[in-house]
Scaffold this motif. Structure first.
Motif, PDB file in Angstrom:
ATOM      1  N   ARG A  52       4.874   1.474 -13.091  1.00  0.00           N
ATOM      2  CA  ARG A  52       4.495   0.935 -12.029  1.00  0.00           C
ATOM      3  C   ARG A  52       3.363  -0.148 -12.501  1.00  0.00           C
ATOM      4  NH1 ARG A  52       2.833   6.126  -9.392  1.00  0.00           N
ATOM      5  NH2 ARG A  52       0.791   6.626 -10.170  1.00  0.00           N
ATOM      6  N   ASP A  53       3.547  -1.325 -11.749  1.00  0.00           N
ATOM      7  CA  ASP A  53       2.613  -2.143 -12.046  1.00  0.00           C
ATOM      8  C   ASP A  53       1.201  -1.783 -11.446  1.00  0.00           C
ATOM      9  OD1 ASP A  53       4.102  -3.804 -13.823  1.00  0.00           O
ATOM     10  OD2 ASP A  53       4.928  -4.845 -12.035  1.00  0.00           O
ATOM     11  N   PRO A  54       0.203  -2.241 -11.906  1.00  0.00           N
ATOM     12  CA  PRO A  54      -1.090  -1.775 -11.021  1.00  0.00           C
ATOM     13  C   PRO A  54      -1.176  -3.048  -9.931  1.00  0.00           C
ATOM     14  CG  PRO A  54      -1.711  -3.138 -13.235  1.00  0.00           C
ATOM     15  CD  PRO A  54      -0.129  -2.661 -13.389  1.00  0.00           C
ATOM     16  N   HIS A  55      -1.806  -2.509  -8.713  1.00  0.00           N
ATOM     17  CA  HIS A  55      -1.887  -3.353  -7.805  1.00  0.00           C
ATOM     18  C   HIS A  55      -3.253  -2.942  -7.089  1.00  0.00           C
ATOM     19  CE1 HIS A  55       2.425  -4.744  -6.919  1.00  0.00           C
ATOM     20  NE2 HIS A  55       2.536  -3.211  -7.710  1.00  0.00           N
ATOM     21  N   GLN A  56      -4.160  -2.863  -8.051  1.00  0.00           N
ATOM     22  CA  GLN A  56      -5.507  -2.421  -7.624  1.00  0.00           C
ATOM     23  C   GLN A  56      -6.322  -3.394  -6.380  1.00  0.00           C
ATOM     24  OE1 GLN A  56      -4.519  -3.652 -10.400  1.00  0.00           O
ATOM     25  NE2 GLN A  56      -6.157  -4.971 -11.632  1.00  0.00           N
ATOM     26  N   ARG A  57      -5.929  -4.745  -6.414  1.00  0.00           N
ATOM     27  CA  ARG A  57      -6.566  -5.588  -5.524  1.00  0.00           C
ATOM     28  C   ARG A  57      -5.754  -5.099  -4.148  1.00  0.00           C
ATOM     29  NH1 ARG A  57      -8.867 -10.696  -4.943  1.00  0.00           N
ATOM     30  NH2 ARG A  57      -9.247 -10.986  -2.938  1.00  0.00           N
ATOM     31  N   SER A  58      -4.501  -5.055  -4.025  1.00  0.00           N
ATOM     32  CA  SER A  58      -3.797  -4.771  -2.770  1.00  0.00           C
ATOM     33  C   SER A  58      -4.202  -3.267  -2.210  1.00  0.00           C
ATOM     34  CB  SER A  58      -2.242  -4.705  -2.855  1.00  0.00           C
ATOM     35  OG  SER A  58      -1.923  -5.900  -3.349  1.00  0.00           O
ATOM     36  N   LEU A  59      -4.250  -2.304  -3.130  1.00  0.00           N
ATOM     37  CA  LEU A  59      -4.621  -0.966  -2.819  1.00  0.00           C
ATOM     38  C   LEU A  59      -6.077  -1.025  -2.334  1.00  0.00           C
ATOM     39  CD1 LEU A  59      -3.351   1.079  -5.844  1.00  0.00           C
ATOM     40  CD2 LEU A  59      -2.455   1.024  -3.588  1.00  0.00           C
ATOM     41  N   SER A  60      -7.160  -1.559  -2.852  1.00  0.00           N
ATOM     42  CA  SER A  60      -8.465  -1.742  -2.337  1.00  0.00           C
ATOM     43  C   SER A  60      -8.577  -2.634  -0.866  1.00  0.00           C
ATOM     44  CB  SER A  60      -9.414  -2.505  -3.230  1.00  0.00           C
ATOM     45  OG  SER A  60      -9.192  -3.584  -3.501  1.00  0.00           O
ATOM     46  N   THR A  61      -7.453  -3.477  -0.745  1.00  0.00           N
ATOM     47  CA  THR A  61      -7.574  -4.404   0.578  1.00  0.00           C
ATOM     48  C   THR A  61      -7.172  -3.418   1.549  1.00  0.00           C
ATOM     49  OG1 THR A  61      -7.359  -6.424  -0.514  1.00  0.00           O
ATOM     50  CG2 THR A  61      -6.643  -6.186   1.634  1.00  0.00           C
ATOM     51  N   LEU A  62      -5.890  -2.721   1.353  1.00  0.00           N
ATOM     52  CA  LEU A  62      -5.618  -1.671   2.234  1.00  0.00           C
ATOM     53  C   LEU A  62      -6.382  -0.781   2.594  1.00  0.00           C
ATOM     54  CD1 LEU A  62      -1.656  -1.197   1.115  1.00  0.00           C
ATOM     55  CD2 LEU A  62      -2.635  -2.299   3.102  1.00  0.00           C
ATOM     56  N   ALA A  63      -7.321  -0.013   1.713  1.00  0.00           N
ATOM     57  CA  ALA A  63      -8.275   0.932   2.024  1.00  0.00           C
ATOM     58  C   ALA A  63      -9.349   0.335   2.787  1.00  0.00           C
ATOM     59  CB  ALA A  63      -8.658   1.625   0.818  1.00  0.00           C
ATOM     60  N   TRP A  64      -9.680  -0.887   2.636  1.00  0.00           N
ATOM     61  CA  TRP A  64     -10.669  -1.488   3.232  1.00  0.00           C
ATOM     62  C   TRP A  64     -10.249  -1.726   4.927  1.00  0.00           C
ATOM     63  CZ3 TRP A  64     -11.238  -5.807   6.212  1.00  0.00           C
ATOM     64  CH2 TRP A  64     -12.356  -6.228   6.729  1.00  0.00           C
ATOM     65  N   SER A  65      -8.884  -2.277   4.888  1.00  0.00           N
ATOM     66  CA  SER A  65      -8.508  -2.523   6.111  1.00  0.00           C
ATOM     67  C   SER A  65      -8.224  -1.289   7.036  1.00  0.00           C
ATOM     68  CB  SER A  65      -7.211  -3.303   5.959  1.00  0.00           C
ATOM     69  OG  SER A  65      -7.251  -4.362   5.361  1.00  0.00           O
ATOM     70  N   TYR A  66      -7.799  -0.251   6.419  1.00  0.00           N
ATOM     71  CA  TYR A  66      -7.696   0.974   7.417  1.00  0.00           C
ATOM     72  C   TYR A  66      -8.988   1.597   7.819  1.00  0.00           C
ATOM     73  CZ  TYR A  66      -2.433   1.689   6.521  1.00  0.00           C
ATOM     74  OH  TYR A  66      -1.348   1.686   6.513  1.00  0.00           O
ATOM     75  N   GLY A  67      -9.796   1.337   6.805  1.00  0.00           N
ATOM     76  CA  GLY A  67     -11.411   1.818   7.247  1.00  0.00           C
ATOM     77  C   GLY A  67     -11.907   0.719   8.288  1.00  0.00           C
ATOM     78  N   ARG A  68     -11.660  -0.474   8.077  1.00  0.00           N
ATOM     79  CA  ARG A  68     -12.286  -1.257   9.014  1.00  0.00           C
ATOM     80  C   ARG A  68     -11.604  -0.958  10.647  1.00  0.00           C
ATOM     81  NH1 ARG A  68     -16.579  -3.482   9.901  1.00  0.00           N
ATOM     82  NH2 ARG A  68     -16.796  -4.323   7.794  1.00  0.00           N
ATOM     83  N   LEU A  69     -10.616  -0.830  10.535  1.00  0.00           N
ATOM     84  CA  LEU A  69      -9.684  -0.542  11.841  1.00  0.00           C
ATOM     85  C   LEU A  69      -9.970   0.883  12.163  1.00  0.00           C
ATOM     86  CD1 LEU A  69      -6.267  -2.168  10.848  1.00  0.00           C
ATOM     87  CD2 LEU A  69      -7.987  -3.155  12.649  1.00  0.00           C
ATOM     88  N   GLY A  70     -10.519   1.686  11.551  1.00  0.00           N
ATOM     89  CA  GLY A  70     -10.729   3.302  11.897  1.00  0.00           C
ATOM     90  C   GLY A  70      -9.430   3.716  11.959  1.00  0.00           C
ATOM     91  N   HIS A  71      -8.265   3.450  11.365  1.00  0.00           N
ATOM     92  CA  HIS A  71      -7.130   3.965  11.536  1.00  0.00           C
ATOM     93  C   HIS A  71      -6.859   4.951  10.313  1.00  0.00           C
ATOM     94  CE1 HIS A  71      -2.954   4.481  12.159  1.00  0.00           C
ATOM     95  NE2 HIS A  71      -2.582   3.774  11.177  1.00  0.00           N
ATOM     96  N   VAL A  72      -6.760   6.237  10.703  1.00  0.00           N
ATOM     97  CA  VAL A  72      -6.466   7.234   9.483  1.00  0.00           C
ATOM     98  C   VAL A  72      -5.220   7.685   9.546  1.00  0.00           C
ATOM     99  CG1 VAL A  72      -7.063   9.663   9.078  1.00  0.00           C
ATOM    100  CG2 VAL A  72      -8.795   8.262  10.172  1.00  0.00           C
ATOM    101  N   ASP A  73      -4.368   7.256   8.440  1.00  0.00           N
ATOM    102  CA  ASP A  73      -3.018   7.352   7.904  1.00  0.00           C
ATOM    103  C   ASP A  73      -3.199   8.420   6.953  1.00  0.00           C
ATOM    104  OD1 ASP A  73      -0.496   7.646   6.914  1.00  0.00           O
ATOM    105  OD2 ASP A  73       0.012   5.670   8.186  1.00  0.00           O
ATOM    106  N   LEU A  74      -3.348   9.624   7.038  1.00  0.00           N
ATOM    107  CA  LEU A  74      -3.451  10.484   5.866  1.00  0.00           C
ATOM    108  C   LEU A  74      -2.618  10.157   4.754  1.00  0.00           C
ATOM    109  CD1 LEU A  74      -4.560  13.638   7.865  1.00  0.00           C
ATOM    110  CD2 LEU A  74      -6.047  12.171   6.497  1.00  0.00           C
ATOM    111  N   GLU A  75      -1.228  10.251   5.032  1.00  0.00           N
ATOM    112  CA  GLU A  75      -0.267   9.936   3.987  1.00  0.00           C
ATOM    113  C   GLU A  75      -0.431   8.888   3.141  1.00  0.00           C
ATOM    114  OE1 GLU A  75       4.536   8.982   3.478  1.00  0.00           O
ATOM    115  OE2 GLU A  75       3.751   9.545   5.742  1.00  0.00           O
ATOM    116  N   VAL A  76      -0.823   7.505   3.786  1.00  0.00           N
ATOM    117  CA  VAL A  76      -1.122   6.382   3.109  1.00  0.00           C
ATOM    118  C   VAL A  76      -2.271   6.646   2.271  1.00  0.00           C
ATOM    119  CG1 VAL A  76      -1.511   3.875   3.181  1.00  0.00           C
ATOM    120  CG2 VAL A  76       0.467   4.985   4.641  1.00  0.00           C
ATOM    121  N   MET A  77      -3.425   7.062   3.004  1.00  0.00           N
ATOM    122  CA  MET A  77      -4.607   7.116   2.114  1.00  0.00           C
ATOM    123  C   MET A  77      -4.590   8.127   0.829  1.00  0.00           C
ATOM    124  SD  MET A  77      -6.665   4.615   3.552  1.00  0.00           S
ATOM    125  CE  MET A  77      -8.001   4.964   2.714  1.00  0.00           C
ATOM    126  N   GLN A  78      -3.803   9.053   1.265  1.00  0.00           N
ATOM    127  CA  GLN A  78      -3.966  10.041   0.162  1.00  0.00           C
ATOM    128  C   GLN A  78      -3.037   9.499  -1.031  1.00  0.00           C
ATOM    129  OE1 GLN A  78      -4.940  13.287  -0.113  1.00  0.00           O
ATOM    130  NE2 GLN A  78      -3.895  13.743  -2.344  1.00  0.00           N
TER     131      GLN A  78
END
Length: 163
Positions: A52-78
């Motif tokens: 797989r290609d690294p997607h570090q920017r997208s992964l960090s953006t997603l983690a930040w966004s889930y955190g900002r929204l307070g949305h816990v999606d355990l599967e995605v975050m794991q």
């Protein structure tokens, strides 16, 4: 839609929600649900891929966004945590700060991710600006991972004092 587009769209949702722009964050909106399902499917495929290609920017953006929204999606975050742990050395300082911040904001401590991040940060401390480092210190203090982060905290304090 690729991961860059999905993470950017989710980031915009989080920003609009943060800025109070008229009901942007409605979990029952079919567009939000479709976006979240697309993210979940892409992250699952990425996690399962042998190469797989690294997607570090997208992964960090997603983690930040889930955190900002307070949305816990355990599967995605794991999955984000497990994928990111393998690419920890590729994250830029602010990307790593945003990734860890997202986990901390949701009170999700991924021991392996936080340990690998700590090792990487300590080995490259001079490349971390005070802003990134302060976010990282906050993330460790907030999640209180079961690892000894005393050295990280002390070295960070020394770095702040030296600047």
């Amino acid at each position: 839609m690729n991961l860059v587009n999905m993470s950017t769209a989710y980031h915009r949702v989080a920003r609009f929600a943060e800025e109070g722009k008229g009901g942007c964050w409605d979990r029952h909106d079919p567009r939000i649900q479709t976006l979240e399902q697309g993210i979940r499917e892409f992250i699952s495929r990425l996690h399962a891929a042998e190469k797989r290609d690294p997607h570090q920017r997208s992964l960090s953006t997603l983690a930040w966004s889930y955190g900002r929204l307070g949305h816990v999606d355990l599967e995605v975050m794991q999955l984000i945590g497990e994928i990111s742990a393998g690419w920890i050395h590729l994250f830029k300082p602010m990307e790593l700060a945003n990734l860890l911040w997202g986990f901390a904001k949701l009170q999700l401590s991924q021991e392996q991710l936080f340990q690998l991040a700590q090792d990487h940060i300590l080995a490259n401390l001079d490349s971390f600006a005070p802003r990134s480092l302060s976010v990282i210190v906050w993330a460790y203090a907030t999640t209180r991972p079961r690892l000894d982060c005393t050295r990280l905290m002390c070295r960070s304090a020394e770095s702040f004092a030296a600047r």
